[in-house]
Design a protein around this motif. Structure first.
Motif: not given
Length: 413
Positions: A25-26, A38-43, A87-97, A112-114
């Motif tokens: 989720x983070x 957004x992350x601060x609120x989740x934590x 460069x998101x084309x270098x990601x196998x999965x979406x970086x924020x999946x 690093x470091x969620x």
């Protein structure tokens, strides 16, 4: 394995799925430096959900939550911000999946470091469930703006919020090893002013780029002749990392040139020492160059604007220090094997906590350096769970050790 360590392992395993889901989720929540809201609120919400005794978001945006009422204060630190996805084309999965499979979690910030923040938070839940906090208070600190200016958040916590732990666990990735030191760092700016002239008559001007070229040559020589060496951290380093120049036009002699130096400081090198090394270079003096520290003045997500000189001192804790001994004991108690002791090649918030303020620091966190700041970032689930166990066990073991020895506010080296 003693009864306490067995209970920590069992309790952590009970929360294994929850820990990984919270980490994902983070990861799904983008949090570039200055945009951690957004992350601060989740934590903060998760700590309240898990029954933390006190949860605070300070004016800078750092989130603190504590468990326990003991007089010994043990903090764990993890920064909420990440570098960009690149460069998101270098990601196998979406970086924020925030994807996961049987063995790993994936996405920017996984290592690093969620995932470490998730481990830190759930360690508080484990300690609370097992009623282990009579002799100490465990404080989770999820901090802002570490990537561009490490130590900034902790300078604020210590100097403005009055936070003064007995020891701080830095949860940066350590590949299941215990880190006892890191080099310091500083960012220097060298500026040269020349005299513009028409490019068809360069003799009438004074080319700032040519003067800077001589400085760069001497900086390269200096980088290979640094003499101070520490047995654990080795020698410092010097890198010219950026350069810009200015001229009235492309057909003019450059009248300005500026470069940035990233200088890593080994134990025994101070920022002032490294600054004077550069100032004394013959080319710097001949060019009448200005040499100064960079400053960091980017606002946090709350709008608070710091003014931080970019100097970050080294820190090191001894192998026989009570913090080290209790951390080793916790590792052996949990995993029935001796740990590997290491040092970090990168810089952390420890530069402010121990490097500047002398509060003992030790490092342990899930993830590997090779997975940080690169496409397809990941962290192993096994390490995330081991980190949760370690943070709980480190607290209980340290508190027991200092009570046994009659130590209060253990002193750093």
């Amino acid at each position: 394995m003693s009864d306490m360590y067995e209970k920590i392992v069992s309790s952590t395993e009970d929360y294994a799925r929850d820990i990984c889901e919270f980490a994902c989720e983070l990861i799904k929540t983008e949090s570039l430096s200055g945009n951690e809201k957004g992350v601060a609120a989740l934590v903060a919400d998760k700590m309240r959900e898990l029954g933390f005794d006190d949860v605070t978001v300070d004016p800078m945006g750092n989130v603190r939550g504590s468990v326990g009422t003991g007089k010994t204060l043990i903090a764990a630190d993890g920064h909420m911000d990440t570098v960009g996805a690149g460069n998101r084309e270098q990601w196998t999965r979406p970086p924020f999946s925030g994807d996961q499979d049987d063995t790993c979690l994936y996405g920017r910030g996984a290592s690093d470091m969620k995932a470490a923040i998730a481990s830190m938070v759930y360690a508080g839940k484990v300690l609370r469930d097992l009623s282990l906090t009579d002799q100490f208070t465990y404080m989770v600190c999820a901090t802002v703006q570490e990537e561009p200016c490490e130590g900034l958040a902790w300078e604020y916590l210590i100097e403005n919020e009055g936070v003064s732990p007995d020891v701080v666990i830095i949860a940066e990735p350590s590949d299941d090893r215990i880190s006892l030191a890191q080099k310091g760092r500083m960012e220097l700016k060298i500026s040269v002013t020349g005299q513009s002239a028409h490019a068809s008559a360069p003799h009438m001007g004074d080319n700032a780029i040519y003067a800077m070229a001589k400085i760069v040559s001497e900086l390269e020589a200096l980088s290979t002749s640094l003499t101070i060496e520490d047995e654990d951290l080795g020698k410092g380093t010097l890198v010219v990392s950026e350069m810009i120049s200015g001229a009235p036009s492309r057909s003019s002699v450059a009248d300005y040139c500026e470069l940035t130096i990233d200088r890593r400081l080994t134990w025994g090198e101070s920022p002032q020492y490294a600054l004077e090394q550069v100032k004394e270079l013959p080319s710097v003096q001949a060019a009448r160059a200005t040499v100064e520290f960079h400053t960091f003045e980017e606002p946090s997500y709350t709008g608070l604007i710091p003014c931080k000189e970019c100097t970050f001192p080294a820190w090191k804790i001894e192998k026989d220090h009570v913090v080290t001994r209790s951390t080793v004991k916790a590792y052996e108690g949990l995993f029935n094997t001796p740990p590997t002791l290491t040092t970090w090649p990168f810089s952390t918030n420890g530069v402010a906590i121990m490097g500047k303020h002398g509060i003992p620091v030790i490092g342990y966190g899930p993830g590997v350096i090779a997975a940080c700041h690169v496409p397809n970032e990941y962290v192993e689930k096994k390490q995330v769970l081991r980190a949760t166990m370690m943070y709980a066990a480190m607290c209980a073991t340290y508190a027991a050790e200092i009570n046994k020895e009659g130590v209060s506010h253990a002193q750093p080296v």
